[in-house]
Design a protein around this motif. Structure first.
Motif, PDB file in Angstrom:
ATOM      1  N   ALA A   1       0.143  -4.369   3.373  1.00 36.10           N
ATOM      2  CA  ALA A   1       0.139  -2.933   3.020  1.00 36.10           C
ATOM      3  C   ALA A   1      -0.683  -2.150   4.047  1.00 36.10           C
ATOM      4  O   ALA A   1      -0.397  -0.980   4.323  1.00 36.10           O
ATOM      5  CB  ALA A   1      -0.442  -2.743   1.624  1.00 36.10           C
TER       6      ALA A   1
ATOM      7  N   ASP B   1      -9.879  -1.754   1.423  1.00 29.13           N
ATOM      8  CA  ASP B   1      -8.944  -2.203   0.403  1.00 29.13           C
ATOM      9  C   ASP B   1      -9.733  -3.146  -0.504  1.00 29.13           C
ATOM     10  O   ASP B   1     -10.078  -4.265  -0.111  1.00 29.13           O
ATOM     11  CB  ASP B   1      -7.774  -2.916   1.096  1.00 29.13           C
TER      12      ASP B   1
ATOM     13  N   MET C   1     -10.691  -4.746   4.712  1.00 34.72           N
ATOM     14  CA  MET C   1     -10.655  -5.119   3.292  1.00 34.72           C
ATOM     15  C   MET C   1     -12.006  -5.652   2.802  1.00 34.72           C
ATOM     16  O   MET C   1     -12.800  -6.180   3.575  1.00 34.72           O
ATOM     17  CB  MET C   1      -9.551  -6.143   3.033  1.00 34.72           C
TER      18      MET C   1
ATOM     19  N   ASN D   1      -7.402 -11.577   0.298  1.00 29.54           N
ATOM     20  CA  ASN D   1      -6.601 -12.033  -0.834  1.00 29.54           C
ATOM     21  C   ASN D   1      -6.149 -13.487  -0.717  1.00 29.54           C
ATOM     22  O   ASN D   1      -5.717 -14.077  -1.694  1.00 29.54           O
ATOM     23  CB  ASN D   1      -5.371 -11.133  -1.012  1.00 29.54           C
TER      24      ASN D   1
ATOM     25  N   ASP E   1      -3.157   2.227  -0.103  1.00 29.08           N
ATOM     26  CA  ASP E   1      -3.429   1.910   1.310  1.00 29.08           C
ATOM     27  C   ASP E   1      -2.648   2.849   2.237  1.00 29.08           C
ATOM     28  O   ASP E   1      -3.174   3.339   3.234  1.00 29.08           O
ATOM     29  CB  ASP E   1      -3.042   0.452   1.621  1.00 29.08           C
TER      30      ASP E   1
ATOM     31  N   HIS F   1      -4.103  -7.195   4.333  1.00 30.94           N
ATOM     32  CA  HIS F   1      -2.842  -7.297   3.585  1.00 30.94           C
ATOM     33  C   HIS F   1      -1.771  -6.526   4.358  1.00 30.94           C
ATOM     34  O   HIS F   1      -2.085  -5.576   5.085  1.00 30.94           O
ATOM     35  CB  HIS F   1      -3.045  -6.670   2.199  1.00 30.94           C
TER      36      HIS F   1
ATOM     37  N   HIS G   1      -2.615  -4.227 -11.425  1.00 28.85           N
ATOM     38  CA  HIS G   1      -2.083  -5.512 -11.922  1.00 28.85           C
ATOM     39  C   HIS G   1      -2.912  -6.724 -11.503  1.00 28.85           C
ATOM     40  O   HIS G   1      -2.616  -7.841 -11.919  1.00 28.85           O
ATOM     41  CB  HIS G   1      -0.603  -5.675 -11.547  1.00 28.85           C
ATOM     42  N   LYS G   2      -3.948  -6.501 -10.705  1.00 28.63           N
ATOM     43  CA  LYS G   2      -4.834  -7.632 -10.367  1.00 28.63           C
ATOM     44  C   LYS G   2      -5.956  -7.761 -11.386  1.00 28.63           C
ATOM     45  O   LYS G   2      -6.742  -8.694 -11.342  1.00 28.63           O
ATOM     46  CB  LYS G   2      -5.443  -7.447  -8.968  1.00 28.63           C
TER      47      LYS G   2
ATOM     48  N   SER H   1      -5.960  -1.814  -7.339  1.00 28.94           N
ATOM     49  CA  SER H   1      -4.647  -2.040  -7.949  1.00 28.94           C
ATOM     50  C   SER H   1      -4.812  -2.516  -9.381  1.00 28.94           C
ATOM     51  O   SER H   1      -5.655  -3.369  -9.666  1.00 28.94           O
ATOM     52  CB  SER H   1      -3.885  -3.082  -7.124  1.00 28.94           C
TER      53      SER H   1
ATOM     54  N   GLY I   1       0.168   1.921  -6.985  1.00 28.07           N
ATOM     55  CA  GLY I   1      -0.376   0.581  -6.757  1.00 28.07           C
ATOM     56  C   GLY I   1      -1.232   0.523  -5.509  1.00 28.07           C
ATOM     57  O   GLY I   1      -1.509   1.549  -4.867  1.00 28.07           O
ATOM     58  N   GLY I   2      -1.647  -0.693  -5.194  1.00 28.72           N
ATOM     59  CA  GLY I   2      -2.497  -0.898  -4.016  1.00 28.72           C
ATOM     60  C   GLY I   2      -1.771  -0.515  -2.735  1.00 28.72           C
ATOM     61  O   GLY I   2      -2.348   0.085  -1.824  1.00 28.72           O
ATOM     62  N   THR I   3      -0.498  -0.845  -2.672  1.00 31.51           N
ATOM     63  CA  THR I   3       0.263  -0.559  -1.444  1.00 31.51           C
ATOM     64  C   THR I   3       0.294   0.944  -1.163  1.00 31.51           C
ATOM     65  O   THR I   3       0.016   1.389  -0.041  1.00 31.51           O
ATOM     66  CB  THR I   3       1.713  -1.093  -1.586  1.00 31.51           C
TER      67      THR I   3
ATOM     68  N   VAL J   1      -8.764  -4.282  -3.469  1.00 29.71           N
ATOM     69  CA  VAL J   1      -7.856  -4.792  -4.509  1.00 29.71           C
ATOM     70  C   VAL J   1      -8.341  -6.115  -5.104  1.00 29.71           C
ATOM     71  O   VAL J   1      -8.315  -6.307  -6.315  1.00 29.71           O
ATOM     72  CB  VAL J   1      -6.411  -4.923  -3.950  1.00 29.71           C
ATOM     73  N   GLN J   2      -8.794  -7.032  -4.262  1.00 29.55           N
ATOM     74  CA  GLN J   2      -9.215  -8.346  -4.792  1.00 29.55           C
ATOM     75  C   GLN J   2     -10.687  -8.368  -5.187  1.00 29.55           C
ATOM     76  O   GLN J   2     -11.127  -9.279  -5.888  1.00 29.55           O
ATOM     77  CB  GLN J   2      -8.928  -9.450  -3.763  1.00 29.55           C
TER      78      GLN J   2
HETATM   79  C1  LIG Z   1      -5.655  -7.120  -0.714  1.00 26.92           C
HETATM   80  C2  LIG Z   1      -4.434  -6.487  -1.281  1.00 26.92           C
HETATM   81  N1  LIG Z   1      -4.113  -5.231  -0.933  1.00 26.92           N
HETATM   82  C3  LIG Z   1      -3.026  -4.610  -1.416  1.00 26.92           C
HETATM   83  C4  LIG Z   1      -2.184  -5.247  -2.285  1.00 26.92           C
HETATM   84  C5  LIG Z   1      -0.978  -4.511  -2.796  1.00 26.92           C
HETATM   85  O1  LIG Z   1      -1.181  -4.044  -4.095  1.00 26.92           O
HETATM   86  P1  LIG Z   1       0.066  -3.672  -5.043  1.00 26.92           P
HETATM   87  O2  LIG Z   1       0.740  -4.979  -5.375  1.00 26.92           O
HETATM   88  O3  LIG Z   1      -0.553  -3.023  -6.242  1.00 26.92           O
HETATM   89  O4  LIG Z   1       0.947  -2.755  -4.290  1.00 26.92           O
HETATM   90  C6  LIG Z   1      -2.470  -6.560  -2.677  1.00 26.92           C
HETATM   91  C7  LIG Z   1      -1.534  -7.289  -3.568  1.00 26.92           C
HETATM   92  O5  LIG Z   1      -1.241  -8.454  -3.371  1.00 26.92           O
HETATM   93  C8  LIG Z   1      -3.620  -7.199  -2.167  1.00 26.92           C
HETATM   94  O6  LIG Z   1      -3.937  -8.459  -2.496  1.00 26.92           O
END
Ligand SMILES: Cc1ncc(COP(=O)(O)O)c(C=O)c1O
Length: 380
Positions: free
Chosen positions: A102, A176, A147, A151, A75, A100, A201-202, A199, A70-72, A178-179
C-alpha cells in the motif's frame, strides 16, 4: 477437523461485541450522518463517538481523524495527499524497502508522476538504518514514510528516534501503524509523527475500514471529490454500522492491550518451545530485534514455502508467507529479500505465524505439534 487460524496479521476474526454493535447499528440507525433531521443526527452521534474514541487511542484530537476504507486508502491519502499538496516545497520522498505494498506501490506511482524516491535498506535484523536515513534527507524532501511494525516479521521500527531526527526538517513524517496499533501504546505527539495509518480488520473490527491521523498543520490533497464528509479529505457517505463496530474494536483493543500482549507472548513461547522439544531445525527472522509478540516469522532450512503451506493447510493449520502468489508460482517476499542476501534460503523457506483472538493454549499447542511433525517429515 477444525482448522486452527494462525494468520491474524492477514486479518482477524470480528469480536462478538463488535458484531453486536454493528448489527444494532444496521438495524436501528440507518440515517445519513449528513442529514439534519433526527435520523441523521442519531447516525452522526455514532461518528462523533467513533472519532473521539479513535483520537483518544493515539492521544490526538477528533478533528485530526479521517475515516477511510482501510489501511490501504489511509496510506494512499497520506502519501499521495501530502506529495500533491506540498510539491512546491520539493518532490523527494523517503521510504524503506520493507513497506507494505500500500505504501511501496503508492510511492512508485508518484515516481511515474515526476516525484523522486529513496528506498532505504533493511538490515538482516529487519530494522531500518538510521544513518542511511540521515544521509537520504535532502532540502527537497517533503515526506518520510516508514512503518511502525513490519507485517511479515513483527519487527518494531525506531519511530520515536526517526520523529526526533525529522523534527528540525521541513519533511512530513507518516507511519503505517496497521500492525502496531492495539499491541503498542501510541502517542502521536511523543512520536512526532504527522500522519498515522490504522486498519480496523487487524484489531477484530470489520474489513474495509480504517483511519488516518493527520496533524492539524498538515495539508493533504483529497484523492476523491464529492461532499463535505471528513472535512473534504475523504468525501462519501460514511459506513456508519462498520464505524460503530470499529469503535467497539478500538475500545476493546485499548482496555485489553496489555493482557493481549502477555497472552500472545505466552502463545508464541509455547509454540516455539514445542518446536524445540520436537527437535525441529528452525531460526527466527529478526530474532535479535525488538518485535511484537503476535507475529513470528520462522525459517525452516531444507524446506520451501509451497510444500510447507500446502502441508500445513492439509493438516488444518492456517499460516502464511509474505510471498506473493502470482500465476501459480510463489515469489520470494520483498521484506525477506530486503533483509537477506540473494542466495539466502530464508527468502524461500520462511513462514509467518500470527496469534490472536482465534487462539487458546490448546489450539496453539496442537498447531505447533502438527507443524513440528510436518517439518520433521519434510526434512529428516
Ligand atoms: C502494514 C500494513 N499496511 C497496510 C495494510 C493494508 O490495510 P487494509 O487491508 O486495511 O487495506 C496492511 C494489511 O495487510 C498492513 O499489514
Amino acid at each position: 477437523m477444525k482448522a486452527i487460524y494462525l494468520d491474524h496479521a492477514a486479518t482477524t476474526p470480528v469480536h462478538p461485541q463488535v458484531a453486536d454493535a454493528m448489527t444494532e447499528s444496521l438495524q436501528e440507525n440507518f440515517g445519513n450522518p449528513s442529514s439534519i433531521h433526527s435520523f441523521g443526527r442519531k447516525a452522526r452521534q455514532v461518528l462523533d463517538k467513533a472519532r473521539l474514541v479513535a483520537a483518544q487511542s493515539i492521544h490526538a484530537t477528533e478533528k485530526d481523524i479521517v475515516f477511510t476504507s482501510g489501511g490501504t486508502e489511509a496510506d494512499n491519502i497520506a502519501i499521495t495527499g501530502v506529495a500533491l499538496a506540498n510539491q512546491a516545497k520539493g518532490k523527494h520522498i523517503v521510504t524503506t524497502k520493507m513497506e507494505h505494498h500500500a505504501t511501496l506501490h503508492t510511492v512508485e506511482n508518484l515516481e511515474k508522476q515526476g516525484f523522486e524516491a529513496t528506498y532505504l535498506d533493511v538490515d538482516e535484523h529487519g530494522a531500518v538504518d538510521m544513518e542511511q536515513l540521515k544521509h537520504a534527507l535532502r532540502d527537497d524532501t517533503i515526506l518520510v514514510t516508514i512503518m511502525m511494525v513490519n507485517n511479515e516479521t513483527g519487527v518494531i521500527q525506531p519511530i520515536e528516534k526517526i520523529g526526533d531526527l525529522l523534527a528540525e526538517h521541513q519533511t512530513f513524517f507518516h507511519t503505517d501503524a496497521v500492525q502496531a496499533y492495539g499491541m503498542l501504546p501510541i502517542d502521536v505527539g511523543e512520536l512526532k509523527v504527522d500522519l498515522l495509518t490504522v486498519s480496523s480488520h487487524k484489531i477484530n473490527g470489520p474489513k474495509g475500514l480504517g483511519f488516518l491521523y493527520v496533524h492539524p498543520d498538515v495539508t493533504v490533497h483529497a484523492l476523491q471529490h464529492g461532499g463535505e464528509q471528513e472535512r473534504k479529505r475523504r468525501p462519501g457517505t460514511e459506513n456508519v454500522a462498520a464505524i460503530a463496530g470499529f469503535t467497539e474494536a478500538i475500545q476493546l483493543s485499548q482496555t485489553e492491550r496489555e493482557q493481549r500482549y502477555q497472552q500472545y507472548q505466552d502463545y508464541r513461547d509455547l509454540f516455539l518451545q514445542i518446536l524445540r522439544d520436537q527437535d525441529v531445525d528452525f531460526s527466527i527472522n529478526g530474532e535479535n530485534s525488538e518485535r511484537i509478540p503476535n507475529i513470528i516469522n520462522i525459517s525452516f532450512p531444507g524446506t520451501n514455502v509451497e510444500a510447507l503451506l500446502t502441508n500445513f493447510d492439509l493438516s488444518g493449520v492456517a499460516a502464511s508467507s509474505g510471498s506473493a502468489c502470482t500465476a501459480g508460482s510463489v515469489e520470494p517476499s520483498h521484506v525477506l529479500s530486503a533483509m537477506f542476501t540473494e542466495n539466502s534460503s530464508c527468502t524461500t523457506n520462511s513462514i509467518r505465524f500470527s496469534f490472536g483472538l482465534a487462539n487458546n493454549q490448546e489450539n496453539v499447542s496442537e498447531a505447533a505439534e502438527k507443524v513440528a511433525k510436518i517439518v520433521n517429515r519434510l526434512t529428516k
